[in-house]
Design an enzyme around this catalytic site. Structure first.
Site, short mmCIF file in Angstrom:
data_model
loop_
_atom_site.label_atom_id
_atom_site.label_comp_id
_atom_site.label_asym_id
_atom_site.label_seq_id
_atom_site.Cartn_x
_atom_site.Cartn_y
_atom_site.Cartn_z
N SER A 223 0.81 -1.21 0.00
CA SER A 223 0.00 0.00 0.00
C SER A 223 0.86 1.27 0.00
CB SER A 223 -0.96 -0.03 1.19
OG SER A 223 -1.89 1.01 1.15
N ASP B 295 -2.68 6.18 -3.53
CA ASP B 295 -1.52 5.63 -2.84
C ASP B 295 -1.00 4.46 -3.69
OD1 ASP B 295 -3.71 4.00 -2.35
OD2 ASP B 295 -3.03 3.40 -0.36
#
Length: 453
Positions: A104, A241
């Site tokens: 992530s 992200d």
């Protein structure tokens, strides 16, 4: 032995905690728990595997696919795609489960492995525990024609893009949008879908080299996006992200538009069109009080959960609600997705700008963010937050002073001797004053006792 799974799969330093051997063993265990034990149609179980562009994702994906296929699972290798794309494709292909390899928003040396059950659903704790338990057992080792096959999922990205376009309430023709893809998993599909939706797209942070993911760009570093929006005179900017499960935005003047503001805009829009289930938004306790105040005026109630998108998802599933998320930009549209989807969120937000003809800055005025001060008090006994009478009394006095114009939240860290003191108030000075006063009470009342030698 500590639990291997964290709040969002297994994550750590690639070749540190997360080795090729661990990845293969995890995959072999998941093959049993999510594949063979749950497959009832007599055919060989199928799994979708995707990753973000980290260099380590290449060897980890190879290890995962080896573990799955050697355990009798047919693997559909989707390549580099966002986490929500992997979840969607599990459902779209009617696969038995999926694997996403990503860390992530973490820096490039880290990586992670998360699993999705049939339908693209996140795993509950008991299923993760079952996978960990299975890792201690002998793996399934079929031979001959029973071993799994690995094939390229050649139209994976196209399927995901078509799905996203079908969710749009309005095309984006005439909008100029800057996209910051964090040199991550959305670098290919996000610019393509915005262009297909009709937007004039300027792209930054979309040149992944395996090592630059999240490096000074993306939703954790909005500076480059703000500069690009102002330079190009764009209507808005969207930041993802590394695995594109979140979205933050900036308006045409370069002002931040966070997850709370995005949820407010979208909740009001869905209610106006009669599509917000029970007129409820699900958000965490960390969402700004201004969100609750604004939605109350709009006739929308908030269901609050603990911090973490998994808790938001649980509440949404339990109540049948279709919109929820976090201040950090994880926004979940249950009508279209089983997890937070930053590309979907960005599209829906841009569509509201196009549909209403109002700039994002004006749409964001639907809520007024109250000043929010967060102090992390370190070196204290976090276990006594709920039992200290002096602290409880201090909170009561603070809440009385704030009245309906603010709130207090004390949260013990789950892993460290830290208590987080959060105060919202009508003005910055009041928020700081009350937060500092409460933090001092925490330091005094929850001080760790020194043990003599």
């Amino acid at each position: 032995m500590s639990r291997l799974f964290g709040t969002d799969g297994v994550r750590g330093l690639a070749n540190g905690l997360l080795t090729a051997e661990l990845a293969m063993h995890l995959a072999q265990a998941a093959a049993v728990v999510l594949g063979h034990d749950r497959n009832t149609n007599g055919s060989r179980p199928r799994a979708v595997v995707a990753r973000d562009p980290r260099a380590s994702g290449e060897f980890i994906a190879a290890a995962v696919e080896a573990g799955l296929s050697s355990s009798g699972i047919d693997v559909y290798d989707a390549g580099v795609l966002p986490t929500p794309a992997a979840a969607y494709l599990v459902a779209d292909l009617d696969a038995d489960f999926g694997v996403m390899i990503s860390a992530s928003h973490n820096p490039a040396p880290d990586n992670g492995i998360k699993f999705f059950a049939r339908g693209g659903q996140k795993l509950p704790d008991d299923v993760e525990n079952a996978i960990e338990e299975q890792m201690g057992k002998e793996p399934v080792r079929p031979v001959g024609s029973d071993v799994g096959r690995i094939q390229r999922f050649s139209d994976a990205e196209d399927r995901y893009i078509v799905h996203l376009l079908q969710t749009l309430p309005h095309r984006l023709d005439g909008l100029k949008v800057v996209l910051d893809c964090a040199h991550g998993a959305a670098s290919g599909c996000s610019p393509q879908v915005f262009k297909d939706a009709g937007a004039d797209v300027i792209v930054i942070g979309a040149e992944p080299d395996g090592h630059n993911i999240n490096d000074g760009v993306g939703s954790t570093h909005l500076g480059p996006l703000k500069a690009a929006v102002l330079k190009h005179g764009a209507d808005l900017g969207i930041a993802h992200d590394g695995d594109a499960d979140r979205c933050l935005a900036v308006d045409h003047e370069g002002n931040d538009v966070d997850g709370d503001q995005i949820m407010a805009i979208l909740a009001v829009a869905l209610k106006a069109s009669g599509k917000l289930t029970d007129d409820v938004l699900v958000a965490t306790v960390m969402s700004n009080l201004g969100l609750k105040i604004a939605l109350r005026k709009a006739g929308i109630s908030i269901r609050e959960t603990a911090v973490g998108d998994r808790y938001v998802l649980e509440e949404m599933r339990d109540g049948g609600f279709n919109l929820g998320g976090e201040q950090s930009g994880h926004v979940i549209f249950a009508d279209y997705a089983t997890t937070g989807d930053g590309v979907l969120t960005g599209l829906q937000l841009a569509a509201q700008v196009a549909l209403t003809g109002r700039p994002l800055k004006q749409l964001a005025t639907v809520m007024t963010k109250l000043p929010q001060v967060l102090i992390n008090v370190k070196g204290v006994d976090r276990t006594r937050v709920g039992s200290s009478e002096a602290l409880a009394q201090a909170v009561v006095l603070a809440e009385a002073a704030l009245g309906d114009t603010g709130r207090v939240l004390l949260r013990p860290s789950g892993t460290e001797p830290v208590v987080r003191v959060m105060v919202e108030a009508g003005d910055e000075a009041t928020a700081h004053s009350i937060a500092e006063r409460l933090a001092q009470v925490v330091r005094t009342e929850l001080a760790l006792e020194l043990v003599a030698d």
